[in-house]
Design an enzyme around this catalytic site. Structure first.
Site, mmCIF file in Angstrom:
data_model
loop_
_atom_site.group_PDB
_atom_site.id
_atom_site.type_symbol
_atom_site.label_atom_id
_atom_site.label_comp_id
_atom_site.label_asym_id
_atom_site.label_seq_id
_atom_site.Cartn_x
_atom_site.Cartn_y
_atom_site.Cartn_z
ATOM 1 N N ASN A 156 0.789 -1.244 0.000
ATOM 2 C CA ASN A 156 0.000 0.000 0.000
ATOM 3 C C ASN A 156 0.816 1.287 0.000
ATOM 4 O O ASN A 156 0.326 2.324 -0.426
ATOM 5 C CB ASN A 156 -0.979 -0.007 1.179
ATOM 6 C CG ASN A 156 -0.279 -0.013 2.510
ATOM 7 O OD1 ASN A 156 0.808 -0.560 2.643
ATOM 8 N ND2 ASN A 156 -0.891 0.589 3.504
ATOM 9 N N GLU A 253 4.700 -4.016 12.104
ATOM 10 C CA GLU A 253 3.589 -3.063 12.052
ATOM 11 C C GLU A 253 2.435 -3.795 11.392
ATOM 12 O O GLU A 253 2.558 -4.246 10.256
ATOM 13 C CB GLU A 253 3.973 -1.841 11.203
ATOM 14 C CG GLU A 253 4.795 -0.829 11.947
ATOM 15 C CD GLU A 253 4.157 -0.414 13.250
ATOM 16 O OE1 GLU A 253 2.912 -0.298 13.318
ATOM 17 O OE2 GLU A 253 4.902 -0.217 14.212
ATOM 18 N N CYS A 287 -2.852 1.387 6.812
ATOM 19 C CA CYS A 287 -3.097 0.800 8.133
ATOM 20 C C CYS A 287 -3.591 1.879 9.089
ATOM 21 O O CYS A 287 -4.188 1.570 10.114
ATOM 22 C CB CYS A 287 -1.857 0.094 8.650
ATOM 23 S SG CYS A 287 -0.460 1.176 8.843
HETATM 24 C C1 UN1 Z 1 0.415 7.058 6.629
HETATM 25 O O1 UN1 Z 1 -0.562 7.043 7.383
HETATM 26 O O2 UN1 Z 1 0.615 7.983 5.842
HETATM 27 O O3 UN1 Z 1 0.950 0.383 6.192
HETATM 28 C C2 UN1 Z 1 1.409 5.967 6.649
HETATM 29 C C3 UN1 Z 1 0.553 1.506 6.502
HETATM 30 C C4 UN1 Z 1 1.358 2.289 7.513
HETATM 31 C C5 UN1 Z 1 1.831 3.576 6.986
HETATM 32 C C6 UN1 Z 1 0.849 4.668 7.110
HETATM 33 N N1 UN1 Z 1 2.484 1.487 7.966
HETATM 34 O O4 UN1 Z 1 -0.442 1.971 5.992
#
Ligand code: UN1
Length: 485
Positions: A156, A253, A287
């Site tokens: 993503n 994460e 996320c």
């Molecule tokens: C964001 O909110 O701009 O996988 C970054 C994801 C997160 C990164 C979000 N680790 O969406």
């Protein structure tokens, strides 16, 4: 008009050389038009994963001994390359991943900014000296690289997330084997090309392309000293368990089911704009996206009126068209499973508050707002509990701030939360009571600046936080030196 596009050849980057893979073909198609092949080529087999780790292991002593300022110079050159090519690479990103062109180009610039930030560690990074209880002694703490890092990233943010893992890994003196999601191999190639352009020594950064199962080959590598992962909770937990069994640190994460909470005193104009962005930008595939909306009943009707008016003019379609606000989801499998999830939610009692228009062909999911009944059954609804990773927002009405906070906490996840209020005491109480890694006050739930910690609580995160000064906690270990002259 059919856009002319040359199909890019996918290769592995092993010990500073681009080589064809030995495993089966990977085909990356456009998220908006799956009949369009963006890039293709064979992936890496397990022997090539071995080669990548051998190269990274052979390079690690030299890289660790390279002055930090010199390591920084490679990051700066790679950053300049990304800035210079942001439009082209951003177009590749938008085509391959499906976020809008503005978001794609923005993400490439963000990756450049991240590399620049970590280059700054060469001037910023500071150690600690403690007083000793003994005369003639000082106690100091030195930070050392872990060694060879495996980096496994999701589809993503196909360039920003790899950048925010690879940059701290490299600046703190680690070498890397990078495995991106197989749905976005081209963007991984583009990032590695930036480092190749920068003249990074052979073996310091290696790229292997392939399916999720390559993650298992990575976890079994004898030279693996640490793994940083972003992706689903199920996969993350499995990697953490394998790492724990081998005594290898893993940073993961994982999922989110982030809430936006709009209280009775909120600025509804601002909140409706920010909730729109949080829930529907990048088709909800962050996320950190807002997928639960908790509204104080006293403002719920007015707020939903504002939000749905904004959605009524929110255009879903070809992400390369500048008039479009939201592109497709990543692939047909995802589109089908999200639609099935929405149907399930409806059969469990969710009501449809809004459903947008989408093009007939392509992996499109309509921006959808669902009403969740505030009762025991409603709070079990699939759309309230499970991460869809899609433009689907579930709305719960509550009475008062306590009930709103309780609803916000009603999730196994704890990544980010957006709170809309004008009352400082409420903000302070939210900071104390809500178990989340990131709290936004009067701004959307997504977004992460490079210089501050990023990561979640509860099932959303495992291990030290990413980004900012926190990154050093994962990418180094310390030696405490009791020093007498
Ligand atoms: C964001 O909110 O701009 O996988 C970054 C994801 C997160 C990164 C979000 N680790 O969406």
């Amino acid at each position: 008009m059919t856009q002319q596009m040359s199909v890019q050849n996918l290769r592995q980057y092993l010990n500073g050389v681009w080589v064809p893979g030995h495993a089966s073909e990977i085909t990356s198609t456009s998220a908006a038009d799956p009949s369009l092949v963006v890039a293709s080529g064979p992936g890496a087999d397990s022997g090539q994963v071995d080669q990548a780790f051998e190269a990274a292991n052979a390079a690690k002593a030299g890289w660790a001994a390279t002055p930090m300022a010199e390591r920084a110079s490679y990051l700066l050159r790679a950053s300049a390359y990304l800035t210079e090519h942001a439009e082209n690479i951003g177009t590749d990103l938008s085509r391959e991943e499906g976020k809008t062109l503005a978001e794609g180009i923005g993400e490439v610039r963000r990756a450049a900014q991240i590399l620049c930030y970590y280059a700054g560690e060469a001037e910023r990074s500071a150690g600690t000296i403690f007083q000793s209880p003994r005369a003639g002694e000082q106690i100091l703490v030195s930070h050392k690289p872990l060694g060879v890092l495996g980096i496994v990233t999701p589809f993503n943010f196909p360039i920003a997330i790899p950048a925010w893992k690879i940059a701290p890994a490299l600046i703190f003196g680690n070498t890397v084997v990078f495995k991106p999601a197989s749905l976005v191999p081209l963007l991984a190639v583009r990032l590695v090309q930036a480092f190749e352009f920068a003249g990074l020594p052979a073996g310091v950064l290696n790229l292997v392309l392939g399916p999720g199962s390559l993650g298992d080959s990575i976890m079994s590598q004898p030279h693996l000293n640490g793994l940083s992962f972003t992706g689903s909770t199920a996969v993350g937990r499995k990697l953490c368990a394998t790492g724990a069994a081998r005594g290898i640190p893993v940073q993961a994460e994982m999922g989110g089911k982030n809430a936006s909470v709009v209280l009775a005193d909120a600025d509804l104009e601002l909140a409706s704009e920010q909730v729109l962005f949080g829930a529907f930008r990048s088709s909800g595939q962050k996320c950190t996206a807002t997928s639960r909306l908790i509204l104080d009943d006293s403002i719920a009707d007015e707020f939903l009126e504002k939000l749905t008016s904004r959605l009524a003019i929110w255009v879903t379609g070809d992400p390369l068209d500048p008039a479009v606000h939201m592109g497709p989801v990543i692939d047909s499998k995802s589109a089908i499973s999200v639609k099935a999830g929405v149907e399930k939610a409806k059969s469990e009692g969710a009501t449809v508050i809004f459903e947008g228009q989408v093009p007939a062909n392509g992996n499109y999911v309509a921006p959808t707002v669902l009403g969740i009944p505030n009762d025991a059954q409603g709070l079990k609804n699939t759309a309230w509990r499970e991460e869809f990773f899609a433009p689907v927002l579930s709305v719960l009405r509550v009475f008062g701030t306590d009930a709103a906070f309780e609803a916000a906490e009603d999730s196994e996840f704890g990544l980010s939360l957006a709170l809309f209020t004008r009352d400082l005491a409420t903000v302070i109480s939210a900071q104390e009571r809500l178990d989340v890694g990131i709290l936004h006050v009067n701004s959307e739930s997504a977004g992460a600046d490079p210089h501050v910690p990023f990561g979640g609580a509860k099932a959303s995160g495992y291990g030290p936080k990413e980004q900012g000064a926190a990154a050093r906690d994962f990418y180094t270990h310390t030696t405490t030196v009791y020093l007498r002259g």
